[in-house]
Scaffold this active site. Structure first.
Site, PDB file in Angstrom:
ATOM      1  N   HIS A  84       0.833  -1.213   0.000  1.00 31.04           N
ATOM      2  CA  HIS A  84       0.000   0.000   0.000  1.00 31.04           C
ATOM      3  C   HIS A  84       0.869   1.265   0.000  1.00 31.04           C
ATOM      4  O   HIS A  84       0.474   2.273   0.587  1.00 31.04           O
ATOM      5  CB  HIS A  84      -0.932   0.031   1.214  1.00 31.04           C
ATOM      6  CG  HIS A  84      -1.824  -1.159   1.361  1.00 31.04           C
ATOM      7  ND1 HIS A  84      -3.046  -1.259   0.762  1.00 31.04           N
ATOM      8  CD2 HIS A  84      -1.652  -2.312   2.049  1.00 31.04           C
ATOM      9  CE1 HIS A  84      -3.612  -2.422   1.087  1.00 31.04           C
ATOM     10  NE2 HIS A  84      -2.780  -3.082   1.866  1.00 31.04           N
TER      11      HIS A  84
ATOM     12  N   SER B  25      17.733  19.795 -15.876  1.00 34.86           N
ATOM     13  CA  SER B  25      16.572  20.485 -16.387  1.00 34.86           C
ATOM     14  C   SER B  25      17.033  21.795 -16.982  1.00 34.86           C
ATOM     15  O   SER B  25      17.983  22.412 -16.504  1.00 34.86           O
ATOM     16  CB  SER B  25      15.597  20.759 -15.245  1.00 34.86           C
ATOM     17  OG  SER B  25      14.764  21.838 -15.558  1.00 34.86           O
TER      18      SER B  25
ATOM     19  N   TYR C  61      -6.265 -14.720 -46.153  1.00 26.11           N
ATOM     20  CA  TYR C  61      -5.489 -13.488 -46.066  1.00 26.11           C
ATOM     21  C   TYR C  61      -6.363 -12.260 -46.278  1.00 26.11           C
ATOM     22  O   TYR C  61      -7.240 -12.234 -47.140  1.00 26.11           O
ATOM     23  CB  TYR C  61      -4.368 -13.487 -47.124  1.00 26.11           C
ATOM     24  CG  TYR C  61      -3.560 -12.219 -47.076  1.00 26.11           C
ATOM     25  CD1 TYR C  61      -2.609 -12.022 -46.085  1.00 26.11           C
ATOM     26  CD2 TYR C  61      -3.785 -11.190 -47.981  1.00 26.11           C
ATOM     27  CE1 TYR C  61      -1.888 -10.847 -46.012  1.00 26.11           C
ATOM     28  CE2 TYR C  61      -3.066 -10.011 -47.921  1.00 26.11           C
ATOM     29  CZ  TYR C  61      -2.114  -9.842 -46.931  1.00 26.11           C
ATOM     30  OH  TYR C  61      -1.412  -8.661 -46.844  1.00 26.11           O
TER      31      TYR C  61
END
Lengths: 432, 432, 432, 432
Positions: free
Chosen positions: A159, A281, A321
């Site tokens: 959890h 960044s 096909y």
């Protein structure tokens, strides 16, 4: 006007828009199929010789011409023009140009339908084998890491909450086991599709005693795909099964990526990443981003999308096909490429993420040992489990001995009993 | 207030809305899991006895109480109330009620996490085995039909156009081959998931020398799933693999349905349908609709959607148990039920659709033999294939001898060489 | 033998397996459709009266009988037996039983095809309207929380790494905006499907001047769906569009759930959860798990799977009604129910998760302000942005003034300029 | 070593494998984004000038440099090298090279995150507008065909069985209505995403009073996307909504393709296909295959797969930018391209398939009028509908007057009352 195998001049000119639409990405994709189509063409030629359609000399000339074409392809000198459409046409054009009418005799007893089926089958087999090998290699690397860090306490989660104590070795070993399992599942898919479709022609066979057993052996297929219509209608099903093997792998690798993005978040800070693995960044120089893991995670969804495209493409088609099937190639090929590179990328991160032992130990909540204390009370004193909890809760230590706790978890496969030798044995048995 | 295993009164009252939301369909779904949970609980109890957690007497009483509960369940007398949440709680409540504190000792060394894993694994194994058996049965029925109609000419299609001649036996045999392949693929998935997760507890094992080898044998698992975390993180992956096996089956059956809806359209009219297989229309009494085939076809897409849900549910979760995983049960169980009934329905239609030979023969275009004539010219006269076409086109017979044409297709797996004995052998080897 | 509308006794007995297979879950699902089918039946009866098919008295008796049935349905006294198949048959049987032959005259000029289309359309409209209202309510609650916590610094993430400073108000406001957008998108889907299909009969209309304008107004549809075949072939498309509106919502709510599972992990610890929102663990009493958020997140994938099923079911069908379409109902209805309860659950967590200001402030890395310092240097000193970084990096404060930093972010929509009044205005304009 | 915006030399060398993996297909894909990124960059520069970050002269030089770059791009002279990564870097490198440090000042107050968001938004808007226009054009062509063939009887199907009579005009008009609806739905999606994200920077805004209203107007966005985090977290949601609009279109076109493959099968033979629309077979010269329709149908499944990839990619991500999102571009761009060409291909087939009136009339079963006779008996004689059937069945004419039957279907939207003028009005109102 396109100058393709099936489009007779008398049928008029195919509209240029339609020609482009139906050819699609084949000129690019089929470059990867070409070597396998050449291999299958050689086998077909040999088969035709055996049943007397080709003379020994004709077969010999075709064989050598195909070998020449293969060399050219390896040298990057073969281009598939839009007017050629695909690798099958390239081969026929090359043979006819080199050998004259004799070159076109190779088309006897086969169709583009079984040609593409066979080339794709060989292509998938080759890529799956390579992926399997890379998976086992990665499993071995995780195993080595599991051994290295078998005694390093690591929080176990449920959890998204710290639940019980594990070790980093325990964590890594879970991936070893998954990767071995994924390799075995992939092997079972490989075995499943390892069948010879050559000789099924357009889906209905031919009035010739084709040497299908011979081509099977020549091409290294382990089984025969007998019914010629079943060969055709297996298109899409083979690809879907292969995709499931790939999805299984991406579920493993994507989980590793997702976990590590959590474990390397500042709030955890459990690992330092090698400089070669991080990007910064444009606007935040302090960031050390693990973009590769994010892309890996995202690719998991891409491969799942491809599987569902493949299933959809092949569903609700009349037996035989249908041109829709051509669209199977792209999601299949892209997915194989994605998985191949993703395994390599996962390996980079495994090696380049170094655990910070002190940070990890500090981050572990003392309550993590509570359930163990209760279990031990329950088993030693013979009292019901839930009553033991009440006792345990009252005596949670402030600084539990994590190492002792680790060692105490002796059930098979727990952190105190990793059974790593079992993986060594399996890997050895699998050829690693 | 809910009175469940994990929710201690001291934690206060779980909001009723949340209780209902998180319990979801478990009270219904878990009825099907209960027998398997009981079976696993017995094995766990026996294991606890071996390591001295339970006395022989305690284990005996638990064993008999579980047997009693199983009888009640078979009699339909067990209900899972919303407040019980799931089958695991039902078992514990029952044992505690019957045996007092001793009843709760079975919870030592296990968790709901490995409990549900084990029950689901057993559940999947049982259903897959039943489906495999039904598949092989259906394959045998298609094989019998293939033999019966091996000489009945039937148009072979590509691009939804008549392409080359086949036989109805050839058509049916293609399904025999697919169904056997599907059964083998399903078997490989069954083998893949046939691993013992019991003893992994909440994903991190316990400080007890659980007898995992013993429970493995007791429960009939062929392999051990070692790493306790890997047990947890295999949830969703097992289900996705199972779903792929089911998707493969639905691709086969859905194609049969789709084909037959075409072949029974008035424009084809190749079969008459038994009265027990058709529905009419509220507004058009002349209609004889094959609704069952349409539902079968639609269910193919439902199963594909379920696979997609399963993959999504289990992806991008932190390693370890997450409650999201509970949602895997419904799409899994529904898909198994859909496939089980769909196989039966396909069998009904196979038996209840009778070919109309004369209509079929009349519907076959003479041009269907053209490619064969060309092939034969090419092989007999040694001229290039495409030149042979030009010759053949000029001499297409108005009423070709379809039966001779059929017989002429002698390549392995073609209509003139169905190799049906090969399927008999495979079916025999697979236990049919 | 089933006793259904379209299955005449003369057609023989539908195989019981097929009857069960084709009826599927309709007896359960159709209980929810019944009131809407009754409503549409009244409108149809009124239309028949207008064109002289029903007398005023007949229409009156039918109207009252339908009202009676509706009352019974509300009282839970109507059951749909498997033999009745669906709500349409229930209505007809009820009317015939009550009114004799006159009761069956309502079937003039309509078909089950436009009956189910109309009932589903009304059903979807009602549920979408309710969901829209709940969405706007939830948006207002997020807005109130945004106002309450507008000044509480909160780390802003990218790549799962702290990136730049935001506020909790800024975070909550992002959901306000998404929820309003989701409500508007849902409204556009509602508008898109708000068309009257009644009177299209089986897809080809009838030889009667049905009062379609009248039924449109009576049923509150804003537009006419004109072409009768287009009515039929819109099945699946309407549902797919509705599912996209639901997927958009689940992407918003699922993100909230996923975020909060991270923010409440011990490693963050940014919120305390109300006792009514947490469950414990059977084996780890210290756990405070937010299962509801996990289920919510998992349901996102379930709804996506349902959308995929719906698209697949309705694709590659010959124009006109096909029974495959019946399978659209279940994924549609389940998805609407999931979204309805998920909105309520998200609201519970929004209210029950209380931010821990001190923990949050402490968790924020000083480097989070770096980009702002660089931006400010760049704008104030007019130097290129990247050069400003170098300067800024050298002077990151150890304990930056977070509140001042927050206030400095004045670009529209940033934490220092939330523009919350804009949402108030939008909500007011949308009727909240 | 890669030389990209965000990767400072001091951070070391990004592993070459990772560089290739994370860049992916951007160098190719971003060529299509470049013009929109240039457009947005101009608007950003103008905004910076307004708030005094750029001087008038600086902005002017930047504007002209961007215009130059755009010209180069149009001439095909701009290549995005792998080392450049994407179009954003190309722009910055170009400006810096041309203008020196001043060129890099454009990066003030923005981030790659809002840069790519804005460029994608503009890209989607442009393509959706073009697709909408093409859809309305195609709707008009179907409308013209509907008028031309309004009186040509055509079988109406349900359950793949002839059900009731329609006309070819009725059939074509159903597509007119769908295409108009698809265009309107697409318009509502376009409106939904028509919001200005520029100025949201990395998701958290900046400490500058950016002129977001100004850029909104300059770029032609109709609304502001206010919250900067909501801008980021709308990635994936916008794309998923766009994909739904595309799926709706492919459901319409794919149905046309699927229908026509049935109607042109030899068993129907309802149309002749223009020579420019058919391909032959390499092995069966008699075949006239409509490959384009098959590819179109298959592409429907490809687009559905792309939608599910997109939903998966964007789900379960922590709020804020994550690199996974980069993978959204490819399925989005491919889907837009697929839909654009598919509309054109559908138009080709609409024009190139000529109905064979006599064949169609002959193929219609007399029983097709039965329901109409019953309806007419019911309404004229006032007897219950089902009793009327019994009467009608006994008197089905051998050769019913199809034309009269057609004319009799006067309910709005039926074949005798097509209401085509309503579509003319809608198309006119929509600008066609």
């Amino acid at each position: 006007m396109t100058d393709t195998l099936w489009h007779k001049p008398s049928a008029g000119h195919l509209h240029s828009l339609l020609a482009a639409y139906t050819v699609g990405d084949d000129p690019t994709l089929d470059l990867a199929l070409l070597p396998f189509d050449i291999q299958a063409s050689k086998a077909h030629a040999r088969g035709l010789k055996k049943i007397g359609i080709l003379t020994e000399q004709e077969e010999d000339r075709i064989f050598h011409a195909l070998s020449d074409l293969n060399v050219l392809a390896k040298q990057g000198k073969v281009k598939i023009e839009a007017k050629d459409e695909d690798c099958h046409t390239v081969i026929e054009h090359y043979l006819t140009e080199k050998l004259g009418p004799a070159g076109s005799k190779i088309h006897t007893g086969r169709s583009r339908n079984d040609q593409v089926l066979t080339a794709l089958r060989l292509f998938m087999k080759a890529h799956l084998a390579a992926i399997r090998s890379a998976l086992l290699e990665l499993a071995a690397e995780f195993l080595a890491k599991a051994e290295e860090h078998r005694a390093l306490p690591f929080p176990g989660y449920s959890h998204t909450q710290q639940a019980m104590l594990g070790s980093l070795g325990h964590y890594y070993a879970s991936f070893t086991e998954h990767l071995i399992e994924d390799a075995e599942f992939l092997q079972s898919v490989l075995t499943h599709i390892d069948q010879n479709p050559l000789g099924s022609a357009a889906g209905f066979g031919v009035a010739l005693p084709l040497d299908r057993e011979g081509t099977k052996q020549e091409l290294g297929f382990s089984r025969m795909q007998i019914n010629s219509l079943a060969c055709q209608t297996s298109r899409g099903k083979s690809e879907a099964a292969v995709l499931e093997a790939l999805v299984q792998i991406m579920m493993t690798l994507g989980r590793f990526a997702n976990d590590m993005l959590f474990f390397t978040a500042r709030e955890c800070g459990f690992f330092t990443a090698d400089d070669t693995l991080v990007t910064g960044s444009s606007i935040m120089p302090q960031k050390r981003n693990l973009d590769g893991l994010e892309v890996l995670r995202g690719y998991g969804s891409v491969v799942m999308g491809h599987q569902h495209a493949i299933q959809g493409i092949a569903f609700r088609l009349l037996s035989g096909y249908n041109r829709d099937l051509q669209l199977l190639k792209k999601p299949l090929m892209e997915s194989l490429a994605i998985v191949t590179s993703s395994i390599a990328v996962a390996g980079l991160y495994l090696q380049g993420l170094t655990p910070k032992e002190e940070t990890i130990r500090k981050a572990i909540t003392p309550a993590i040992v509570l359930a163990d204390i209760a279990t031990s009370l329950a088993s030693e004193k013979g009292i019901p489990f839930r009553d033991a909890y009440v006792l345990a809760s009252a005596h949670t230590p402030d600084a539990p001995d994590l190492d002792r706790n680790l060692r105490s978890k002796i059930s098979m496969g727990a952190a105190g009993n990793l059974c790593l030798e079992a993986y060594h044995k399996r890997l050895a048995a699998l050829g690693k």
